[in-house]
Design a protein around this motif. Sequence first.
Motif, short mmCIF file in Angstrom:
data_model
loop_
_atom_site.label_atom_id
_atom_site.label_comp_id
_atom_site.label_asym_id
_atom_site.label_seq_id
_atom_site.Cartn_x
_atom_site.Cartn_y
_atom_site.Cartn_z
N THR A 176 0.65 -1.20 0.17
CA THR A 176 0.04 0.11 -0.41
C THR A 176 0.66 1.36 -0.18
O THR A 176 0.80 2.33 0.08
CB THR A 176 -1.12 -0.25 0.98
OG1 THR A 176 0.23 0.06 2.01
CG2 THR A 176 -1.70 -1.11 1.31
N GLY A 177 2.36 0.99 -0.06
CA GLY A 177 3.00 2.62 0.96
C GLY A 177 2.51 3.31 2.09
O GLY A 177 3.14 4.59 2.06
N ALA A 178 1.84 2.49 2.99
CA ALA A 178 1.68 3.37 3.60
C ALA A 178 1.69 1.97 4.88
O ALA A 178 2.40 1.69 4.67
CB ALA A 178 -0.45 4.04 3.90
N VAL A 179 1.78 3.25 5.94
CA VAL A 179 2.09 2.82 7.14
C VAL A 179 1.71 1.33 7.56
O VAL A 179 0.55 1.58 7.05
CB VAL A 179 2.59 3.77 8.35
CG1 VAL A 179 2.44 2.86 10.27
CG2 VAL A 179 3.18 4.93 8.73
N ALA A 180 2.12 0.43 7.54
CA ALA A 180 1.56 -1.21 8.12
C ALA A 180 0.34 -0.41 9.15
O ALA A 180 0.28 -0.04 10.20
CB ALA A 180 2.41 -1.85 7.99
#
Length: 573
Positions: A176-180
């Motif tokens: 996602t490219g976001a914080v997990a």
Amino acid sequence: MNTKKLLAVGTCVSVLGMFSACSDDASPVTPPESYTSSSSAVQPNSSGDVLTSSSDIVVSSSSANNPVPVLSSSSGEGVVDSSITNMGVSEIMYNAAGGSALEWIEVYIKKGPDITDMQLSNLRLDGAVSFNFPTGSLKAGEYVIVTNDVALFNQTYPSLPAGCKVYGPWDNDPKTGAVAKLVNEGDVVDVKLKGEGDVSAAFSNNPPWPSLANGNGRTLVYRGSGNEADPTSWGASVAVNGNPCVGNDQVLDASTVRLNEIKPYDINAAANKDGWVELYNSGAAPVDVAGWELVSKRKNDGKGKTWTIGGTNTVVPANGYLLLEATAAVFGEGLYLSDNGDEIYLYEVVGGARTGLESSLLLSAGKQSSGVVQVAGTVAQGAMATETPGAANSALKAGPIFISEIHYHEDENNPNDLEFLELVNKGTEAVTLVESVNNTPHGWKVEGVNLEFAATDVIPAGGKMVLFNDSLKGKDALLRARYTIPESVPICYYAGKLSNRGETVAVKKPYSFVENGGVKQWYYEISDATLYSDRWAGMTDTDGKGKSLNRKEFTTAGYGYTAWEAKAPTPGN
């Protein structure tokens, strides 16, 4: 091991999947230290498979004292080596209340020497999320936080203990490219460092894990002893929103009344077609459960449903049982619990309000009852071999496919010592590890290594199958020569690595599915399961010292250290 893995290995088709409840500190504080990580790692995903087996609910304890029954994995625990640094996870916020995105993990030294420099010791989180700790010390008695959002954490907890260290955010999810994110359905947090002393801490929103920690304003708190992969080692925090950076947090006590055995609706049953719910009271005084609430989490397409207990007999005798028929006379309307399995919770209600005390039971798929049993002097749960309404429960249903050997921690100084699992067919007929359900084929699974079998995978009657890591795929001949595995014994492969500390491993048979919007949700029966531990007394030689866990008892599921012994590895033999 990481509990969610992507497998694509030869004839063993894989999937993404999971296997397997203090007050706030208000003292003056200084602002917490913060740290931003630049490390990166893969965040695993979930398959959405419905879990069908777990352990019994924890009854009561604080994190400092744990007098309650524990699952069989925690019984017979050996002594932890205090000459090395042993890491621990003491508190987890995986699903905050009110839709908040905040998540955090509290880490500490469970036993052993201080860490002079966390970075040089390669202290890190792995598994559910990934994070590399920065340079700096970690001392015994110190509790540090790793979070997905430092600013939101500080906003949520404006009054933290002096010197509280808050690190984050943890690494991004590359998909996602976001914080997990911590997956609410459950996962395992691994705390690792150089050498020995790492820990694998599980969490989940399924029974018997406390529902108050699942978006209801509490955190999961480690009780201070037992296998961190075992639900009975955890409870819901007394403190609303938890108590970060403070150890020995209190957990909510539990009622002496528990869900003991539940029979789903069965139109073909000779009697009690509507099913029944059996309660057990472990206390010394009778308990009236009139007005208590029974909740199904899967009814109404997952929206849930609540029934209030009534009827003419609602008292559970001391050290005795109460059988509640699943009828309108008792619950206001019939329960009609599905044989696809369910997540059932019993909530204590006083004055029309829930007290926070609960018991829960994860119903296995199938028409048989599910319940709680004593295993090796402790507690486990699953499908019952025999229904016993109003009486002590029978053994867990198991077979024909059993887990017969677990080599979970190979000798790292011996390149010829390899991790593996062994399965055995104790039945009188060969088992093809794919079932046809409503003309739809679907493979058996091994939970814990997330392995789904294909139609070509067969275990002959009385025969065995050996499962190796897929880094060894294509080396069948070498493996057979190394371990003298007969050609008649099939070899299969999985990805990832079994936990060196302990985790749930289960063999699951497809039972049914429900299709919604073209997506099939599968439900499973359990053929066998265990929750092994590297601290089982008398079996420390299986923890990286060349021996494996060998099964010696096959009359029921493999929970409990008494079902196993430490012996030299003999896969396929």
